[in-house]
Design a protein around this motif. Structure first.
Motif, PDB file in Angstrom:
ATOM      1  N   ILE A   1      79.998   9.622 -24.331  1.00  8.13           N
ATOM      2  CA  ILE A   1      80.444  10.537 -24.328  1.00  8.13           C
ATOM      3  C   ILE A   1      79.958  10.955 -22.705  1.00  8.13           C
ATOM      4  O   ILE A   1      81.294  11.944 -22.375  1.00  8.13           O
ATOM      5  CB  ILE A   1      80.246  11.826 -25.459  1.00  8.13           C
ATOM      6  CG1 ILE A   1      79.068  11.942 -24.801  1.00  8.13           C
ATOM      7  CG2 ILE A   1      80.743  11.396 -26.762  1.00  8.13           C
ATOM      8  CD1 ILE A   1      79.177  13.855 -26.680  1.00  8.13           C
TER       9      ILE A   1
ATOM     10  N   ASN B   1      84.203  12.791 -25.401  1.00  8.06           N
ATOM     11  CA  ASN B   1      84.602  12.715 -24.097  1.00  8.06           C
ATOM     12  C   ASN B   1      85.242  13.311 -23.459  1.00  8.06           C
ATOM     13  O   ASN B   1      85.051  13.438 -21.552  1.00  8.06           O
ATOM     14  CB  ASN B   1      84.676  10.927 -24.572  1.00  8.06           C
ATOM     15  CG  ASN B   1      84.363   9.977 -22.933  1.00  8.06           C
ATOM     16  OD1 ASN B   1      85.686  10.379 -22.348  1.00  8.06           O
ATOM     17  ND2 ASN B   1      83.934   9.801 -22.554  1.00  8.06           N
TER      18      ASN B   1
ATOM     19  N   ILE C   1      80.708  15.577 -33.793  1.00 10.21           N
ATOM     20  CA  ILE C   1      81.678  14.691 -33.543  1.00 10.21           C
ATOM     21  C   ILE C   1      81.861  13.716 -34.581  1.00 10.21           C
ATOM     22  O   ILE C   1      81.461  12.830 -35.143  1.00 10.21           O
ATOM     23  CB  ILE C   1      80.614  14.550 -32.106  1.00 10.21           C
ATOM     24  CG1 ILE C   1      79.956  15.299 -31.711  1.00 10.21           C
ATOM     25  CG2 ILE C   1      80.806  13.174 -32.060  1.00 10.21           C
ATOM     26  CD1 ILE C   1      79.168  15.346 -30.392  1.00 10.21           C
TER      27      ILE C   1
ATOM     28  N   ILE D   1      74.439   7.524 -27.684  1.00  9.16           N
ATOM     29  CA  ILE D   1      76.124   8.192 -27.949  1.00  9.16           C
ATOM     30  C   ILE D   1      76.221   9.408 -26.538  1.00  9.16           C
ATOM     31  O   ILE D   1      77.118   9.652 -26.434  1.00  9.16           O
ATOM     32  CB  ILE D   1      76.255   9.338 -29.103  1.00  9.16           C
ATOM     33  CG1 ILE D   1      75.686   8.020 -30.547  1.00  9.16           C
ATOM     34  CG2 ILE D   1      77.400  10.597 -29.236  1.00  9.16           C
ATOM     35  CD1 ILE D   1      75.286   9.051 -31.854  1.00  9.16           C
TER      36      ILE D   1
ATOM     37  N   GLY E   1      84.365  10.999 -30.855  1.00 10.40           N
ATOM     38  CA  GLY E   1      84.032  10.896 -30.230  1.00 10.40           C
ATOM     39  C   GLY E   1      85.422  10.788 -28.386  1.00 10.40           C
ATOM     40  O   GLY E   1      84.563  11.306 -27.289  1.00 10.40           O
TER      41      GLY E   1
ATOM     42  N   ILE F   1      81.460   7.419 -33.786  1.00 14.15           N
ATOM     43  CA  ILE F   1      80.609   7.061 -32.768  1.00 14.15           C
ATOM     44  C   ILE F   1      78.795   7.220 -32.831  1.00 14.15           C
ATOM     45  O   ILE F   1      78.524   6.366 -31.633  1.00 14.15           O
ATOM     46  CB  ILE F   1      81.676   8.197 -31.331  1.00 14.15           C
ATOM     47  CG1 ILE F   1      80.801   7.796 -30.779  1.00 14.15           C
ATOM     48  CG2 ILE F   1      80.449   9.952 -32.246  1.00 14.15           C
ATOM     49  CD1 ILE F   1      80.630   8.277 -29.235  1.00 14.15           C
TER      50      ILE F   1
END
Length: 461
Positions: free
Chosen positions: A350, A297, A290, A346, A293, A337
């Motif tokens: 997301i 997301n 990731i 986090i 992000g 992120i």
């Protein structure tokens, strides 16, 4: 340095062009200093000088007109480079049989040159590549990785020369195994496919440790890179593996696209859901990593739109908290992120129910446990800078270098370059030099003294 100190014209902001110019300059200087020296000696002297001047990760491959082909790898071996060969006598079987103790490979791991062979029909063709898969598909046989700090020169007669120019401890980029390399490649003696299987096992074990009473119904990979890890994670969790996303292969990598809105739209174009695999289920999504992000997301929202009850997100790599300075366009810290955020933050960002990352030591062990090289050549360390903030070439977070890098790499700067607003002060690559031929240097741009007039890089003198 290239433009100001040695007076060479630079057309782009590519570090490959800078390396090429430095090599050409040092090769010319070495030839003038050692006029009676063998060409291979001058080439190795030039590459040694380049390696001592240039810190970072790189692999170079230069075709020198009328002289030969030279490949080299940075002193830490951060970027990959391999080479192979095949018989050049028209044998339809192509690759020769390699045997370190036999007649084809010498003690330096180099195929014997034609001058050392008994018959002319044993002449070899050579190939260099960043990954072994290209060597396989072209019908060559993999000889070995180019060592860190090593240069290999093939002259016009097919003779193969090698020299350790400037060597430090081997520390290949660990992100190659996570994401960039094809799974069917062998890098530094390690099968990328097998390392990703190990990543999946260790990721599943972390799920079982942190969430022993989990309610996961199905494991779904984010195509394509994470598929191998997700398959093994599902096996270890004893849960079904399903393909829930179908990838549009004509969309580029989203994490390096300039602009948040561009990346967001591209995710929807890149992936589409098979709704039956999500409807009414608690899904564990597995991705290789990731970064910003943005992709994560959008993917979480797509899973919810497809009917998932709960969405859990896992990464086969540790959280990326620092920029990469060795050739991967991982963005500035503030755009990552995971920068200054823990897993719960986090997950909220997301939009998933929980997020889980691989431990860095588990990632290292996924590679070390697969490696089959002799003990003397075994991997011991990696470049893990984007995860750990430790840079093998000695840079420190907070240095002026990183401040300048952030100014160049942030989304606003990229957008300005895209629109051509920065000009020369912003090093805009799209602003070509005067009198350049569609971005290619004209001989009229050579502003050096008379002693250098007419000397072009990589020509035979």
């Amino acid at each position: 340095m290239v433009r100001e100190d040695i007076g060479r014209h630079v057309n782009t902001d590519s570090d490959s062009e800078l390396l090429l110019n430095l090599f050409a300059e040092h090769l010319m200087a070495s030839k003038q200093k050692k006029k009676d020296a063998d060409m291979s000696e001058n080439i190795f002297a030039a590459i040694t000088a380049v390696m001592k001047e240039c810190r970072g990760g790189y692999a170079g491959l230069y075709l020198i007109n009328g002289v030969g082909l030279v490949g080299f790898r940075d002193p830490h071996g951060i970027r990959p480079l391999v080479f192979g060969c095949r018989r050049a006598d028209g044998d339809v079987k192509g690759a020769i049989q390699m045997n370190v103790n036999g007649n084809h490979i010498n003690e330096h791991g180099i195929p014997q040159s034609p001058t050392d062979m008994e018959h002319a029909d044993k002449k070899l063709d050579f190939v260099f590549s960043s990954e072994s898969v290209a060597i396989d598909t072209l019908g060559f046989q993999l000889v070995r990785d180019v060592k860190q700090g090593e240069a290999i020169f093939i002259d016009m007669k097919g003779n193969c020369h090698t020299h350790i120019c400037h060597q430090k401890s081997l520390s290949p980029c660990i992100f190659e195994y996570v994401y960039f390399a094809r799974p069917d490649s062998i890098m530094d003696g390690v099968s990328v496919y097998e390392t990703r299987l190990k990543m999946g096992v260790k990721l599943a074990e972390r799920v079982l440790t942190k969430y022993p009473d989990h309610d996961i119904d199905v494991v779904i990979p984010i195509p394509d890179t994470s598929r191998t890890a997700a398959l093994q994670a599902a096996y270890r969790l004893n849960k079904p593996f399903r393909e829930g996303f179908i990838k549009n292969r004509y969309i580029a990598r989203t994490f390096i696209m300039p602009g948040q809105e561009t990346r967001r739209k591209s995710v929807r174009l890149k992936l589409n859901t098979i709704k039956s695999e999500f409807k009414g289920k608690n899904v564990l999504l597995v991705d290789d990593s990731i970064v910003r992000g943005t992709t994560a997301n959008e993917i979480v929202q797509m899973a919810r739109d497809a009917g998932a009850k709960k969405v859990y997100f896992s990464s086969a790599a540790p959280p990326i908290r620092y920029p990469n300075i060795y050739g991967i366009d991982i963005p500035t810290r503030h755009e990552l992120i995971a920068y200054q955020r823990e897993e719960a933050e986090i997950a909220k960002k997301i939009g998933c129910d929980w997020v889980l990352f691989q431990e860095l030591q588990d990632l290292k062990n996924s590679i070390l446990e697969v490696e089959k090289a002799p003990m003397a050549e075994r991997l011991k360390e990696f470049d893990t800078s984007c995860f750990s903030g430790t840079y093998v070439t000695g840079e420190q977070i907070g240095d002026a270098y990183f401040e300048n890098l952030e100014n160049l790499r942030n989304d606003d700067a990229k957008e300005r370059r895209k629109r051509g607003l920065d000009g020369e002060n912003g090093n805009g690559a799209n602003k070509r030099a005067v009198a350049s031929n569609n971005g290619c240097e004209s001989m009229s741009n050579d502003q050096r003294g008379d002693a250098h007039t007419g000397v072009a890089p990589l020509s035979n003198h």
